[in-house]
Design a protein around this motif. Structure first.
Motif, mmCIF file in Angstrom:
data_model
loop_
_atom_site.group_PDB
_atom_site.id
_atom_site.type_symbol
_atom_site.label_atom_id
_atom_site.label_comp_id
_atom_site.label_asym_id
_atom_site.label_seq_id
_atom_site.Cartn_x
_atom_site.Cartn_y
_atom_site.Cartn_z
ATOM 1 N N ALA A 150 0.833 -1.203 0.000
ATOM 2 C CA ALA A 150 0.000 0.000 0.000
ATOM 3 C C ALA A 150 0.866 1.250 0.000
ATOM 4 C CB ALA A 150 -0.913 0.013 1.226
ATOM 5 N N THR A 151 0.451 2.231 -0.782
ATOM 6 C CA THR A 151 1.178 3.498 -0.844
ATOM 7 C C THR A 151 0.279 4.683 -0.494
ATOM 8 O OG1 THR A 151 0.713 3.674 -3.225
ATOM 9 C CG2 THR A 151 2.807 2.662 -2.571
ATOM 10 N N ASP A 152 -1.018 4.445 -0.350
ATOM 11 C CA ASP A 152 -1.934 5.529 -0.007
ATOM 12 C C ASP A 152 -1.998 5.660 1.515
ATOM 13 O OD1 ASP A 152 -3.274 3.257 0.682
ATOM 14 O OD2 ASP A 152 -4.975 3.576 -0.665
ATOM 15 N N TYR A 153 -3.078 6.268 2.017
ATOM 16 C CA TYR A 153 -3.177 6.474 3.454
ATOM 17 C C TYR A 153 -3.221 5.155 4.216
ATOM 18 C CZ TYR A 153 -8.104 5.144 3.590
ATOM 19 O OH TYR A 153 -9.279 4.441 3.527
ATOM 20 N N ASN A 154 -3.611 4.061 3.530
ATOM 21 C CA ASN A 154 -3.621 2.757 4.186
ATOM 22 C C ASN A 154 -2.225 2.359 4.658
ATOM 23 O OD1 ASN A 154 -6.344 1.667 4.180
ATOM 24 N ND2 ASN A 154 -6.191 1.744 1.955
ATOM 25 N N HIS A 155 -1.200 2.805 3.942
ATOM 26 C CA HIS A 155 0.172 2.519 4.344
ATOM 27 C C HIS A 155 0.413 2.997 5.775
ATOM 28 C CE1 HIS A 155 4.605 2.291 3.893
ATOM 29 N NE2 HIS A 155 4.607 3.395 4.625
ATOM 30 N N TYR A 156 -0.110 4.160 6.111
ATOM 31 C CA TYR A 156 0.124 4.747 7.422
ATOM 32 C C TYR A 156 -0.824 4.165 8.478
ATOM 33 C CZ TYR A 156 2.722 7.906 4.461
ATOM 34 O OH TYR A 156 3.606 8.410 3.543
ATOM 35 N N THR A 157 -2.094 3.996 8.117
ATOM 36 C CA THR A 157 -3.035 3.471 9.103
ATOM 37 C C THR A 157 -2.693 2.034 9.482
ATOM 38 O OG1 THR A 157 -4.595 2.791 7.352
ATOM 39 C CG2 THR A 157 -4.902 4.969 8.341
ATOM 40 N N LYS A 158 -2.272 1.237 8.515
ATOM 41 C CA LYS A 158 -1.901 -0.150 8.823
ATOM 42 C C LYS A 158 -0.750 -0.202 9.817
ATOM 43 C CE LYS A 158 -3.279 -2.488 4.521
ATOM 44 N NZ LYS A 158 -2.774 -3.190 3.325
ATOM 45 N N ARG A 159 0.246 0.626 9.617
ATOM 46 C CA ARG A 159 1.411 0.597 10.498
ATOM 47 C C ARG A 159 1.088 1.162 11.869
ATOM 48 N NH1 ARG A 159 2.246 -0.235 5.704
ATOM 49 N NH2 ARG A 159 4.149 -1.169 4.830
ATOM 50 N N ALA A 160 0.255 2.173 11.917
ATOM 51 C CA ALA A 160 -0.137 2.731 13.206
ATOM 52 C C ALA A 160 -0.937 1.707 14.013
ATOM 53 C CB ALA A 160 -0.957 4.004 12.996
ATOM 54 N N ILE A 161 -1.861 1.026 13.352
ATOM 55 C CA ILE A 161 -2.691 0.040 14.055
ATOM 56 C C ILE A 161 -1.855 -1.150 14.507
ATOM 57 C CG2 ILE A 161 -4.578 -1.610 13.773
ATOM 58 C CD1 ILE A 161 -5.891 0.467 11.891
ATOM 59 N N LEU A 162 -1.018 -1.671 13.602
ATOM 60 C CA LEU A 162 -0.207 -2.829 13.969
ATOM 61 C C LEU A 162 0.808 -2.458 15.054
ATOM 62 C CD1 LEU A 162 0.587 -5.747 13.658
ATOM 63 C CD2 LEU A 162 2.008 -5.113 11.690
ATOM 64 N N GLY A 163 1.337 -1.250 14.992
ATOM 65 C CA GLY A 163 2.243 -0.802 16.038
ATOM 66 C C GLY A 163 1.559 -0.819 17.402
ATOM 67 N N GLY A 164 0.302 -0.399 17.436
ATOM 68 C CA GLY A 164 -0.449 -0.432 18.685
ATOM 69 C C GLY A 164 -0.686 -1.844 19.180
ATOM 70 N N VAL A 165 -1.009 -2.743 18.253
ATOM 71 C CA VAL A 165 -1.222 -4.143 18.619
ATOM 72 C C VAL A 165 0.067 -4.747 19.170
ATOM 73 C CG1 VAL A 165 -1.690 -6.468 17.694
ATOM 74 C CG2 VAL A 165 -3.117 -4.523 17.003
ATOM 75 N N TYR A 166 1.174 -4.501 18.469
ATOM 76 C CA TYR A 166 2.453 -5.066 18.907
ATOM 77 C C TYR A 166 2.857 -4.511 20.266
ATOM 78 C CZ TYR A 166 7.426 -5.820 19.376
ATOM 79 O OH TYR A 166 8.660 -6.153 19.874
ATOM 80 N N ALA A 167 2.736 -3.204 20.467
ATOM 81 C CA ALA A 167 3.137 -2.592 21.729
ATOM 82 C C ALA A 167 2.319 -3.147 22.892
ATOM 83 C CB ALA A 167 2.982 -1.069 21.649
ATOM 84 N N ALA A 168 1.003 -3.281 22.682
ATOM 85 C CA ALA A 168 0.148 -3.813 23.745
ATOM 86 C C ALA A 168 0.487 -5.267 24.042
ATOM 87 C CB ALA A 168 -1.320 -3.678 23.340
#
Length: 227
Positions: A150-168
Motif C-alpha cells: 500500500a502506498t496511499d493512506y492505508n500505508h500509514y493506518t496499517k502501520r499505526a494500528i499494527l504498532g499499537g497491537v504489537y506494543a500492547a
C-alpha cells in the motif's frame, strides 16, 4: 533460522563503526540482564568480539538510547529473515500478521530481560520520539514481510494500528508467566480479531462512500490542474 547479521568479510576489530554495530549489539545481549543497556555491557560485548573496549563508546555515542535503537534494528532484521524463510504466500493476511508478531516475541524470549530493560529506556520522556520511531520501523518491517504494498493512506493506518497491537502485546508478554506464553497468544488473537473487524467496517464504509466527492482528489486538482 536465518542469521540477520551482515556477512563479516573482516574480523570485528577491523570493521567500521557502522559495520560493527549489529555485531556488537548481539554480543552485548548476554551482558544486558546484569549491566543494563550501559557502556559496561557494550565493553563486555566488545571483549567477547576481540574488539578494543574503547570502540564501544564510539559505536554508541548516544549511550543507552543508541543501544536500544540498534537492538530493535537487529531484531527487525532477524524477524525479516525468519519470515522470508518461512514463506507466507499461502496464508491469509490475518495469519501473516499474527505470525509476524508472534515470531518477533518468540525470537526475543531468550533475551526477555534485555527487552524489559529496553522498554525502560524507551519509557523515559526524553526518548519518546525514539520509541515512536522504532515502533513504526518494526510495524513497517512486519507489513513488508507480510507482502503489503500500500502506498496511499492505508500505508500509514496499517502501520499505526499494527504498532499499537504489537506494543500492547509486548507489555502483556513481558509480564506473562503462563505456560508457553499462552496468555500472550490469546491476547494477541483477540487484538488481531478486533483489528480485522475494524478493517471490515472501514472497507464497507469506504465502499458506500465511493461515489461521493473526494476531498483528496479535489485538493490534488487545485495543485495539479488538468491541462
Amino acid at each position: 533460522m536465518a542469521d540477520p547479521l551482515p556477512a563479516a568479510d573482516l574480523p570485528p576489530a577491523e570493521m567500521t563503526l557502522d559495520e560493527l554495530r549489529p555485531h556488537l549489539v548481539a554480543a552485548m545481549l548476554p551482558h544486558v540482564p546484569f549491566d543494563g543497556w550501559s557502556l559496561a555491557a557494550a565493553e563486555a560485548g566488545a571483549r567477547d568480539l576481540g574488539v578494543p573496549e574503547s570502540r564501544a563508546a564510539l559505536v554508541f555515542p548516544g549511550g543507552a538510547a543508541d543501544m536500544v535503537d540498534a537492538y530493535t534494528a537487529y531484531a527487525d532484521a532477524r524477524l525479516e529473515a525468519a519470515l522470508a524463510a518461512r514463506g507466507l504466500h499461502n496464508m491469509k493476511i490475518r495469519e501473516r500478521v499474527t505470525l509476524a508478531v508472534r515470531t518477533r516475541l518468540e525470537q526475543a524470549a531468550p533475551e526477555r530481560e534485555a527487552v524489559r530493560r529496553a522498554a525502560g529506556v524507551f519509557a523515559l520522556p526524553t526518548n519518546a520520539l525514539l520509541s515512536a520511531r522504532t515502533l513504526w520501523r518494526t510495524a513497517d518491517t512486519m507489513w513488508r514481510a507480510c507482502g503489503d504494498t500500500a502506498t496511499d493512506y492505508n500505508h500509514y493506518t496499517k502501520r499505526a494500528i499494527l504498532g499499537g497491537v504489537y506494543a500492547a502485546t509486548l507489555l502483556v508478554w513481558l509480564q506473562d508467566e503462563s505456560e508457553d506464553f499462552a496468555d500472550t497468544w490469546s491476547f494477541l488473537d483477540r487484538r488481531i480479531a478486533g483489528v480485522m473487524r475494524f478493517e471490515k467496517v472501514k472497507a464497507q464504509t469506504l465502499g458506500a462512500n465511493a461515489n461521493l466527492p473526494s476531498l483528496t482528489r479535489f485538493l490534488g486538482r487545485l495543485r495539479y490542474p488538468a491541462v
